[in-house]
Design an enzyme around this catalytic site. Structure first.
Site, mmCIF file in Angstrom:
data_model
loop_
_atom_site.group_PDB
_atom_site.id
_atom_site.type_symbol
_atom_site.label_atom_id
_atom_site.label_comp_id
_atom_site.label_asym_id
_atom_site.label_seq_id
_atom_site.Cartn_x
_atom_site.Cartn_y
_atom_site.Cartn_z
ATOM 1 C CG ASN A 7 -1.829 1.148 1.325
ATOM 2 O OD1 ASN A 7 -1.784 2.051 0.483
ATOM 3 N ND2 ASN A 7 -2.684 1.147 2.330
ATOM 4 N NE ARG A 90 -5.979 1.781 -0.382
ATOM 5 C CZ ARG A 90 -5.940 2.973 0.185
ATOM 6 N NH1 ARG A 90 -4.820 3.425 0.699
ATOM 7 N NH2 ARG A 90 -7.018 3.705 0.244
ATOM 8 C CG HIS A 180 -13.049 3.383 2.646
ATOM 9 N ND1 HIS A 180 -13.802 4.413 3.177
ATOM 10 C CD2 HIS A 180 -11.785 3.621 3.020
ATOM 11 C CE1 HIS A 180 -13.023 5.230 3.843
ATOM 12 N NE2 HIS A 180 -11.781 4.777 3.769
ATOM 13 N NE ARG A 241 -10.191 12.219 4.129
ATOM 14 C CZ ARG A 241 -10.128 10.944 3.776
ATOM 15 N NH1 ARG A 241 -10.997 10.441 2.943
ATOM 16 N NH2 ARG A 241 -9.196 10.163 4.260
ATOM 17 C CD GLU A 384 -9.122 -1.179 3.837
ATOM 18 O OE1 GLU A 384 -8.640 -0.917 4.970
ATOM 19 O OE2 GLU A 384 -9.500 -0.304 3.051
#
Ligand code: ADP
Length: 397
Positions: A7, A90, A180, A241, A384
């Site tokens: 990742n 990823r 996601h 965010r 993940e």
């Protein structure tokens, strides 16, 4: 069989080595400050640790440090990278091109690069990492791209289009892509297993609530809506965010404060959310602690986020004409019983009932709804990396 999962960000590189026979992690680590200085932290599953500061002008030197950590250091877990069957990457943005994971070839690499226009902070870094992998490990280890967006490619146009002049979609691909996806896919599959049903026969809402957060509606076995949009800024309030807000609030602030589009983007992504409202932290634990201690703005931030999450869940019940199961995952979703209680209590009209004792179990897979609840509610730790490793294995088998 061992799969290496990568990742990569522009200045960081997270990795895991996974044994696919047992689906267990053999080692994991992080390279930081790539392009600036360079440091690696590597941990073997048995607790041995290797840490070093070493120059990493590019991702290639970072991978060289990983090879050393894995094969030669005191925390080594393999003798050579020849033991690794494939590398899974990823990838944040797959645009409308990639509806599933795929083997990386020169065309795919070019496409990931071109999609950098939609994810300038991520895709260019992924391309650098893939190229560095080829340089370090040669062409003989297959590499696979697993996209955060591909699970959401099943959304219908009425869901993913924005009500902007159509030309912006045609010219620039401006639409909802979601994020996601790997986590939503993993968790919704797991819900189906726990429910003992085919995924096609259940309506699931997955709440992935971490520092970044999104909610997805899964019906007929596929994603039909998700809260994140063109970028991972959309949806509900997150650590730093904004989530959804009236865009004219931004043009108004830009004019008043004489800010550029890039500055507004920075404020919305890095200075807003729980941090912006509370003025304390982006970390849920800090903000909740301050709220409990009586800080009004921290309490407001917590209340806002919980309310916005509830609204998304409610809207997806409407979008799917019902819900059979709700799952909470990621840092906050797995660990914050109060948030889960707030959401579930306010869905009481649907017959959602949770068991308070089970709801206070943290960070492990558990059904938290009562036996007579009309909707089953689960906490499911996401994984993940394992999802990427499984896709990688499937593509090379
Ligand atoms: P990301 O991967 O998006 O960076 P994570 O999924 O790791 O985020 O989630 C991080 C968030 O989870 C932080 O806001 C953190 O405070 C929250 N979190 C982690 N553990 C707990 C806990 N025990 N109680 C409440 N919140 C927690």
């Amino acid at each position: 069989m061992k799969i290496f999962v990568v990742n990569a960000g522009s200045s960081s590189l997270k990795y895991q080595l996974i044994d696919m026979e047992t689906e267990s992690v053999l080692a994991k680590g992080l390279c930081e400050r790539i392009g600036v200085s360079g440091a690696i932290t590597h941990k073997a599953a048995d607790g041995r640790e290797y840490k070093a500061e070493t120059a990493m002008p590019t991702h290639t030197e970072a991978f060289e440090a990983v090879v050393y950590a894995m094969t030669k250091s005191d925390a080594k877990v393999i003798d050579s990278f020849d033991e690794i069957s494939a590398i899974g990457h990823r990838i944040v943005q797959g645009g409308s091109i990639f509806s599933k994971s795929c083997l990386i070839n020169p065309t795919v690499l070019d496409q990931i690069d071109e999609l950098g226009a939609l994810a300038p902070l991520h895709n260019p870094a992924h391309v650098l990492a893939i190229k560095a992998c080829i340089k370090t490990f040669g062409e003989k280890i297959p590499q696979v791209a697993v996209f955060d967006t591909s699970f959401h490619q099943t959304m219908e146009p009425k869901v993913y289009m924005f009500a902007l002049p159509y030309e912006y979609y045609e010219k620039y691909g401006v639409r909802k892509y979601g994020a996601h996806g790997t986590s939503h896919h993993f968790v919704s599959d797991r819900v189906a297993v726990l429910e003992g049903k085919d995924k096609k026969d259940i309506k699931i809402i997955v709440c992935h609530i971490g520092n970044g957060a999104s909610i997805t509606a899964v019906k007929d076995g596929v994603c039909c809506d998700t809260s994140m949009g063109f970028t991972p800024l959309d949806g509900f309030m997150m650590g730093t965010r904004t989530g959804t807000l009236d865009p004219s609030a931004l043009t108004f602030i830009a004019e008043k404060e004489n800010l550029t589009a890039a500055q507004i983007n920075d404020i919305c992504n890095k200075k807003s959310g729980m941090l912006g409202v509370s003025g304390i932290s982006n970390d849920n634990r800090d903000v909740c602690a301050a709220a409990d201690a009586g800080n009004e703005r921290a309490k407001l931030a917590v209340d806002m986020q919980r309310y916005q999450i509830l609204k998304f869940v409610g809207s997806y019940v409407a979008a799917m004409n019902g819900v059979d199961a709700i799952a909470f995952t990621a840092g906050i979703g797995e660990n914050d019983p109060e948030l889960r209680e707030y959401v579930c209590k306010n869905l009481g009209y649907l017959g959602v009932k949770i068991d308070n004792e089970k709801n206070h179990v943290r960070g492990q897979e558990i059904k938290i709804s009562t036996e007579d609840s009309k909707v089953n509610v689960y906490v499911i730790p996401t994984n993940e990396e394992l999802a990427i490793a499984r896709d990688t294995l499937a593509l090379i088998s």
